[in-house]
Design a protein around this motif. Structure first.
Motif, PDB file in Angstrom:
ATOM      1  N   LYS A   1       0.843   3.740   0.948  1.00 30.44           N
ATOM      2  CA  LYS A   1       1.901   2.809   0.563  1.00 30.44           C
ATOM      3  C   LYS A   1       2.505   2.174   1.808  1.00 30.44           C
ATOM      4  CE  LYS A   1       6.294   2.551  -1.916  1.00 30.44           C
ATOM      5  NZ  LYS A   1       7.321   3.311  -2.673  1.00 30.44           N
ATOM      6  N   PRO A   2       2.570   0.837   1.857  1.00 28.36           N
ATOM      7  CA  PRO A   2       3.069   0.177   3.070  1.00 28.36           C
ATOM      8  C   PRO A   2       4.591   0.229   3.161  1.00 28.36           C
ATOM      9  CG  PRO A   2       2.567  -1.454   1.404  1.00 28.36           C
ATOM     10  CD  PRO A   2       2.150  -0.128   0.830  1.00 28.36           C
ATOM     11  N   THR A  25       7.705  -4.965   2.856  1.00 23.60           N
ATOM     12  CA  THR A  25       7.947  -5.441   1.487  1.00 23.60           C
ATOM     13  C   THR A  25       7.423  -6.846   1.263  1.00 23.60           C
ATOM     14  OG1 THR A  25      10.159  -6.183   2.141  1.00 23.60           O
ATOM     15  CG2 THR A  25       9.968  -3.965   1.171  1.00 23.60           C
ATOM     16  N   ASP A  49      -2.598  -3.953  -3.442  1.00 24.08           N
ATOM     17  CA  ASP A  49      -2.684  -2.531  -3.171  1.00 24.08           C
ATOM     18  C   ASP A  49      -1.311  -1.881  -3.301  1.00 24.08           C
ATOM     19  OD1 ASP A  49      -4.878  -0.596  -2.121  1.00 24.08           O
ATOM     20  OD2 ASP A  49      -3.109  -0.077  -0.935  1.00 24.08           O
ATOM     21  N   ALA A  50      -0.295  -2.544  -2.756  1.00 27.97           N
ATOM     22  CA  ALA A  50       1.068  -2.031  -2.887  1.00 27.97           C
ATOM     23  C   ALA A  50       1.513  -2.011  -4.342  1.00 27.97           C
ATOM     24  CB  ALA A  50       2.027  -2.880  -2.051  1.00 27.97           C
ATOM     25  N   HIS A  87       0.350   1.098  -6.027  1.00 27.17           N
ATOM     26  CA  HIS A  87       1.289   2.185  -5.720  1.00 27.17           C
ATOM     27  C   HIS A  87       2.529   2.106  -6.610  1.00 27.17           C
ATOM     28  CE1 HIS A  87      -0.340   4.099  -2.008  1.00 27.17           C
ATOM     29  NE2 HIS A  87      -0.956   2.931  -1.847  1.00 27.17           N
ATOM     30  N   ASP A 104      -5.127   7.104  -2.422  1.00 24.40           N
ATOM     31  CA  ASP A 104      -4.906   6.012  -1.465  1.00 24.40           C
ATOM     32  C   ASP A 104      -5.918   6.023  -0.339  1.00 24.40           C
ATOM     33  OD1 ASP A 104      -4.083   8.175   0.026  1.00 24.40           O
ATOM     34  OD2 ASP A 104      -2.015   7.497   0.302  1.00 24.40           O
TER      35      ASP A 104
END
Length: 376
Positions: free
Chosen positions: A215-216, A219, A228-229, A232, A250
């Motif tokens: 998870k990055p 934002t 991808d975020a 999550h 992940d």
């Protein structure tokens, strides 16, 4: 209530915190559905009648087409054999525009071919890049619109992610479109039966989300990183709902065979037209794989595209593009799965509010009336 007003109210209720649960009647109803068949394919009409009987859709809500039994049709064929007959049928059947959903049956073409480059001088057409190609269902969502550009996509006025942004399309002109289709008639009948079974018994199983990166922290993301975020965020939303157990991976490697028993919900990426048989799908399962062309064919004998293979292996609903859509055209996982598990919207409505673009490449395979979760 007017169709556009009704759906807008639903969206507003979803965005706001609920002090009082909205009535179940907000969800898509059988009398708001019309079913589109191809009489050139014998199983199309038979399956339509079976579906309409099981869902108690009025008998006169059947729209009959006569179009070649191919997965792809030309723009001319679409206009003459699909678009105009559907418009005429709706004008006669539904002058007050109470129908807000079309169910496209097995046998109706899946995709519209690009307009040949030699016709580029015609109004609102171009090109040799294929931007006038589209999913038949995505075009049928705009069958009530008199005129719109064919090249590229059009922002969906119901997409929650656009907020209050103005769009070229009026909400009242947009229909929900879902497709009951698959490799063969038996698969379509199984989808109908499994959908009703899951509604009656409850969709039970596990949820699997297959991201590729952790998870990055950032934002402000776009493209692959944003989706991808969003996977999550979808996992967090389904987990918070308490509906079912959630597994989030992940790592770059996809789920492998045996990794996903009792799979009820799924979203992941990126294995281009190479389905990985990692799932034991429960009855009524819903999921989609984010990759280009995963719904390019539902009939190709040797195809390993995800939509076809998921249906063959037992899923009841999936989403995919008929051509290159670009990643930002996929339903945003966070929106799709969190709205689905809230239980207030049907599958078709959930798809509509999470889909960014219309007149483009995406297809929903599954019963748009399907409500796998009851509202809480």
């Amino acid at each position: 209530m007017h169709r556009a007003t009704r759906i807008l109210v639903i969206i507003l209720l979803l965005v706001l915190a609920r002090a009082v649960a909205p009535p179940a009647a907000w969800a898509l109803a059988p009398e708001e559905v019309a079913v589109v068949v191809n009489t050139e394919v014998g199983d199309s009409l038979e399956l339509a009648k079976y579906y309409m009987q099981r869902r108690r859709i009025p008998d006169d809500h059947l729209i009959r087409l006569r179009v070649a039994a191919n997965e792809r049709c030309s723009r001319h064929e679409y206009d003459k054999r699909i678009k105009e007959p559907v418009r005429q049928a709706l004008a006669k059947l539904d002058p007050e525009r109470r129908i807000r959903c079309l169910v496209v049956m097995y046998g109706v073409p899946l995709a519209v071919l690009p307009i040949p480059a030699k016709q580029e001088d015609e109004p609102q057409t171009r090109d040799d890049r294929g931007e006038t190609a589209a999913a038949v269902d995505s075009e049928l969502a705009l069958v009530l619109v008199d005129d719109y550009p064919l090249a590229g996509w059009l922002p969906n006025p119901y997409f929650i992610g656009f907020g209050g942004r103005s769009t070229q399309l009026a909400r009242d002109s947009v229909l929900i479109v879902g497709r009951l289709d698959g490799p063969d008639p038996a698969t379509v009948r199984r989808i109908i039966d499994d959908t009703l079974y899951a509604e009656q018994k409850g969709l039970r199983g596990r949820t699997y989300f297959d991201a590729r990166w952790p998870k990055p922290a950032a934002t402000k993301l776009d493209g692959y990183a944003m989706y991808d975020a969003s996977i999550h965020a979808a996992a967090a939303g389904v987990r918070a709902s308490g509906r079912m157990e959630v597994r989030l991976d992940d790592k770059e490697q996809l789920f492998q065979p045996g990794d996903c028993p009792k799979a009820a919900l799924y979203c992941g990426w990126y294995s281009l037209s190479r389905y990985v048989d990692a799932f034991d799908w429960v009855r009524g399962a819903i999921g989609y794989h984010i990759a280009s062309g995963e719904c390019a064919t539902l009939k190709g004998k040797d195809s390993q595209a995800w939509c076809k293979r998921m249906l063959e292996e037992g899923a009841a609903a999936t989403i995919g593009p008929v051509n290159e859509p670009y990643v930002q055209a996929f339903p945003l996982p966070e929106l799709f799965f969190t709205k689905l598990v809230e239980g207030y919207l049907s599958l078709g409505e959930t798809y509509l509010v999470s889909l960014p673009f219309l007149s483009w490449q995406m297809v929903l395979i599954g019963d748009p009336l399907y409500q796998p979760f009851s509202p809480r």
